[in-house]
Scaffold this active site. Structure first.
Site, PDB file in Angstrom:
ATOM      1  N   ASP A  98       0.858  -1.179   0.000  1.00 19.10           N
ATOM      2  CA  ASP A  98       0.000   0.000   0.000  1.00 19.10           C
ATOM      3  C   ASP A  98       0.897   1.232   0.000  1.00 19.10           C
ATOM      4  O   ASP A  98       1.752   1.392   0.874  1.00 19.10           O
ATOM      5  CB  ASP A  98      -0.890   0.003   1.254  1.00 19.10           C
ATOM      6  CG  ASP A  98      -2.237   0.660   1.021  1.00 19.10           C
ATOM      7  OD1 ASP A  98      -2.243   1.737   0.396  1.00 19.10           O
ATOM      8  OD2 ASP A  98      -3.256   0.116   1.453  1.00 19.10           O
ATOM      9  N   ASP A 199      -3.005   4.898  -2.279  1.00 17.91           N
ATOM     10  CA  ASP A 199      -4.039   5.534  -1.477  1.00 17.91           C
ATOM     11  C   ASP A 199      -4.364   6.928  -2.011  1.00 17.91           C
ATOM     12  O   ASP A 199      -3.455   7.729  -2.273  1.00 17.91           O
ATOM     13  CB  ASP A 199      -3.540   5.618  -0.028  1.00 17.91           C
ATOM     14  CG  ASP A 199      -4.591   6.093   0.940  1.00 17.91           C
ATOM     15  OD1 ASP A 199      -5.614   5.400   1.089  1.00 17.91           O
ATOM     16  OD2 ASP A 199      -4.388   7.165   1.549  1.00 17.91           O
ATOM     17  N   GLU A 254      -6.408   4.274  -5.875  1.00 16.11           N
ATOM     18  CA  GLU A 254      -7.666   4.628  -5.212  1.00 16.11           C
ATOM     19  C   GLU A 254      -8.021   6.052  -5.634  1.00 16.11           C
ATOM     20  O   GLU A 254      -7.268   6.985  -5.371  1.00 16.11           O
ATOM     21  CB  GLU A 254      -7.519   4.551  -3.697  1.00 16.11           C
ATOM     22  CG  GLU A 254      -8.832   4.848  -2.978  1.00 16.11           C
ATOM     23  CD  GLU A 254      -8.658   5.065  -1.480  1.00 16.11           C
ATOM     24  OE1 GLU A 254      -9.581   4.731  -0.734  1.00 16.11           O
ATOM     25  OE2 GLU A 254      -7.596   5.586  -1.063  1.00 16.11           O
ATOM     26  N   HIS A 330     -11.114  -2.382   3.672  1.00 20.51           N
ATOM     27  CA  HIS A 330     -10.904  -1.916   5.041  1.00 20.51           C
ATOM     28  C   HIS A 330     -11.670  -0.635   5.361  1.00 20.51           C
ATOM     29  O   HIS A 330     -11.797  -0.269   6.528  1.00 20.51           O
ATOM     30  CB  HIS A 330      -9.413  -1.687   5.274  1.00 20.51           C
ATOM     31  CG  HIS A 330      -8.847  -0.627   4.389  1.00 20.51           C
ATOM     32  ND1 HIS A 330      -8.694  -0.794   3.024  1.00 20.51           N
ATOM     33  CD2 HIS A 330      -8.418   0.633   4.654  1.00 20.51           C
ATOM     34  CE1 HIS A 330      -8.194   0.299   2.508  1.00 20.51           C
ATOM     35  NE2 HIS A 330      -8.007   1.189   3.469  1.00 20.51           N
ATOM     36  N   ASP A 331     -12.158   0.070   4.332  1.00 19.92           N
ATOM     37  CA  ASP A 331     -12.897   1.322   4.527  1.00 19.92           C
ATOM     38  C   ASP A 331     -14.394   1.165   4.297  1.00 19.92           C
ATOM     39  O   ASP A 331     -15.125   2.160   4.338  1.00 19.92           O
ATOM     40  CB  ASP A 331     -12.380   2.398   3.563  1.00 19.92           C
ATOM     41  CG  ASP A 331     -11.066   3.016   4.020  1.00 19.92           C
ATOM     42  OD1 ASP A 331     -10.777   2.972   5.233  1.00 19.92           O
ATOM     43  OD2 ASP A 331     -10.326   3.538   3.170  1.00 19.92           O
TER      44      ASP A 331
END
Length: 555
Positions: A98, A199, A254, A330-331
């Protein structure tokens, strides 16, 4: 068209804190992941993606990085990482890191130096602005509540943080910042990692002059202003030229607020930037009329809205870009609770229905840890049960400060869409602490771990796990599933999600009944060559039973 390895892959996302604890401190770690590689191999995935494992004060669960080239001690050591990477590759699985480079931690060396003065080596590594009339430089709100600006007396200036105050935004206008980022990317790629999930990468180019946001100047409004900024293409081209093009890697950006035309621009099959994006259209759907509450609601997602969002990306990227396919991460809350039905009566079939609907589409599927078990939302009922910064801050802002909603209602909203729903520890068995650890985990387990766990599902040939295993194997074996074009069917049907895929002389028909009622649909399935997969043992032709999903092939 030449296909890339990442187009043929299925990715498994691991949230390291919650996956497997090997040293019994209550926190998941790298040796724990290594220990579970045989399980992932059995499932059949090709790639694992790790949420951040870098040195961090964990103000936002690792998305505030203090040292990009060091492992957070709670996860282990760099030697542990090297051993995990080697073992992963020996298993025939690739590994994604990540990459969080819109912002760092305020504990990062760069920021610690930058805040000292306006004339040091790192002074322009972040976005600093003078006060305006004694106040913040503009009216932007931050993602986790409050202002997007924090004042630092040493410099007499404010710094920008689109997220928490502990996550200052990097100044990508500064070429030294970019060179520092290229260096840290090479550090991991030279180790042998197989790519990056990036991210909020489409927020790195801020609008010129940082103008005020239109009212209400909350984060949702700010994000739309900042997303896909004026120099994003330039930065991603430079990243590709300086780093990515020199390695055979997979990249997924993302990109909140991005549209299909944006994704084609940044990730098109003919572009030289990224491979694919995580778009948010389907996971941001809400029937809540009160815009002041943002994402917080407990209204069920309308199937017609869900179909429109997913079909739009399938159709518009076909032949031009490549989709990432996901229900949760995870979000996001647990998919079976959000999009289907987690009632024990329906949960298994509903979880299989979601898997079928998504994995038969064009793109690279992502499975979030526990999704292959049909794990559910945890359904917390009090604020003190939550860990997530966004959830806690939003409760205080919307309930205590602005009084937009009462506490009882807000807790129902948190139980529906809080990020913490996805962050409870992995459910390995029905024993104490679910096989995650021998001590109390860092975060409370979902109480249903005694009914939903890996050990139980591996003993049940009809489990969600074995169904996902079959979905993954079917994708590996079928060019029709991997590459076929997408045809939407009956977009106004509020009960059934139906679509076709076409490749060479073959057609795939996918039918999913998103209700707890029996319905009838005739799409000529009587003339199919075979039923490829279904979540009921038998096939009743035009009849679709509660949460039934089935796939036909026509040759």
């Amino acid at each position: 068209m030449t296909h890339k390895w990442w187009q043929d892959s299925v990715v498994y996302q691991i949230y390291p804190m919650s996956f497997q604890d090997s040293n019994n401190d209550g926190i998941g770690d790298l040796p724990g992941i290594k220990q579970r590689l045989p399980y992932l191999k059995k499932l059949g995935v090709d790639v694992i993606w790790l949420n951040p494992i870098y040195e961090s004060p964990n103000k936002d669960n690792g998305y505030d990085i203090a040292d990009y080239e060091a492992i957070n001690p709670m996860y282990g050591t760099m030697a542990d990482f090297d051993q995990l990477l080697e073992a992963t590759h020996k298993s025939g699985i690739k590994l994604l890191m990540d990459l969080v480079v819109n912002h760092t931690s305020d504990q990062h060396r760069w920021f610690q130096e930058s805040k000292k003065s306006q004339d040091n080596q790192y002074a322009d590594y972040y976005i600093w602005r003078d006060p305006v009339d004694g106040h913040e430089p503009n009216n932007w709100g931050a993602a986790f509540g409050g202002s997007a600006w924090t004042y630092v007396p040493e410099r007499g200036q404010y710094y920008l943080h689109l997220f928490a105050p502990g996550q200052p935004d990097l100044n990508w206008e500064n070429p030294d910042v970019r060179e520092s980022i290229w260096s840290l990317m090479r550090f991991w790629l030279d180790k042998g990692v197989d790519g990056f999930r990036m991210d909020v990468i489409n927020l790195i180019s801020k609008p010129a002059g940082l103008p005020d946001a239109p009212a209400p100047a909350n984060y949702a409004t700010v994000e739309k202003m900042v997303a896909d900024g004026p120099k994003l293409n330039d930065y991603l081209h430079e990243m590709n030229d300086k780093v990515l093009s020199h390695y055979d890697v997979m990249t997924v950006g993302e990109m909140p607020s991005s549209k299909p035309e944006d994704a084609i621009e940044y990730t098109g099959l003919k572009s030289n930037e990224l491979n694919m994006v995580f778009q948010f259209e389907h996971v941001s759907l809400s029937s809540n009329p009160d815009k002041r509450l943002g994402k917080w609601n407990d209204a069920p997602v309308k199937l017609t809205d869900l179909k429109r969002a997913l079909s739009r990306w399938q159709v518009e990227l076909d032949g031009q870009g490549w989709n990432s396919l996901y229900w949760n991460n995870h979000d996001q809350p647990r998919a079976v609770s959000r999009f289907a039905n987690d009632d024990p009566k329906y949960r298994v079939r509903a979880a299989k229905l979601l898997g079928t609907t998504l994995h038969m589409m064009q793109g690279t599927p992502y499975v979030y840890e526990g999704e292959e078990l049909g794990m559910t939302n945890v359904h917390y009922t009090s604020l003190d049960q939550y860990e997530d910064l966004e959830s806690i801050n939003s409760y205080h802002e919307l309930v205590d400060e602005n009084k937009f909603v009462d506490g009882k209602t807000m807790l129902k909203y948190l139980a529906n869409v809080s990020r913490d729903n996805a962050r409870t520890p992995m459910q390995w068995d029905a024993k104490e602490n679910a096989g995650f650890s021998k001590v109390k985990p860092w975060f409370a387990l979902n109480p249903n771990y005694t009914e939903i766990n890996v050990a139980g599902e591996l003993e049940d040939p009809e489990s969600v796990f074995y169904y996902y295993q079959k979905l993954i194997a079917l994708r590996h074996d079928s060019e029709l599933i991997r590459y076929g074009t997408y045809e939407e069917i009956d977009p106004q049907d509020a009960e059934v999600f139906a679509y076709r895929r076409h490749y060479e002389d073959q057609t795939l028909l996918v039918l999913s009944n998103f209700t707890d009622q029996t319905v009838t649909r005739d799409y000529d399935q009587a003339n199919a060559t075979e039923r490829l997969i279904g979540n009921y043992e038998d096939d009743q032709g035009t009849t679709l039973r509660p949460y039934e999903s089935k796939v036909y092939v026509f040759k």
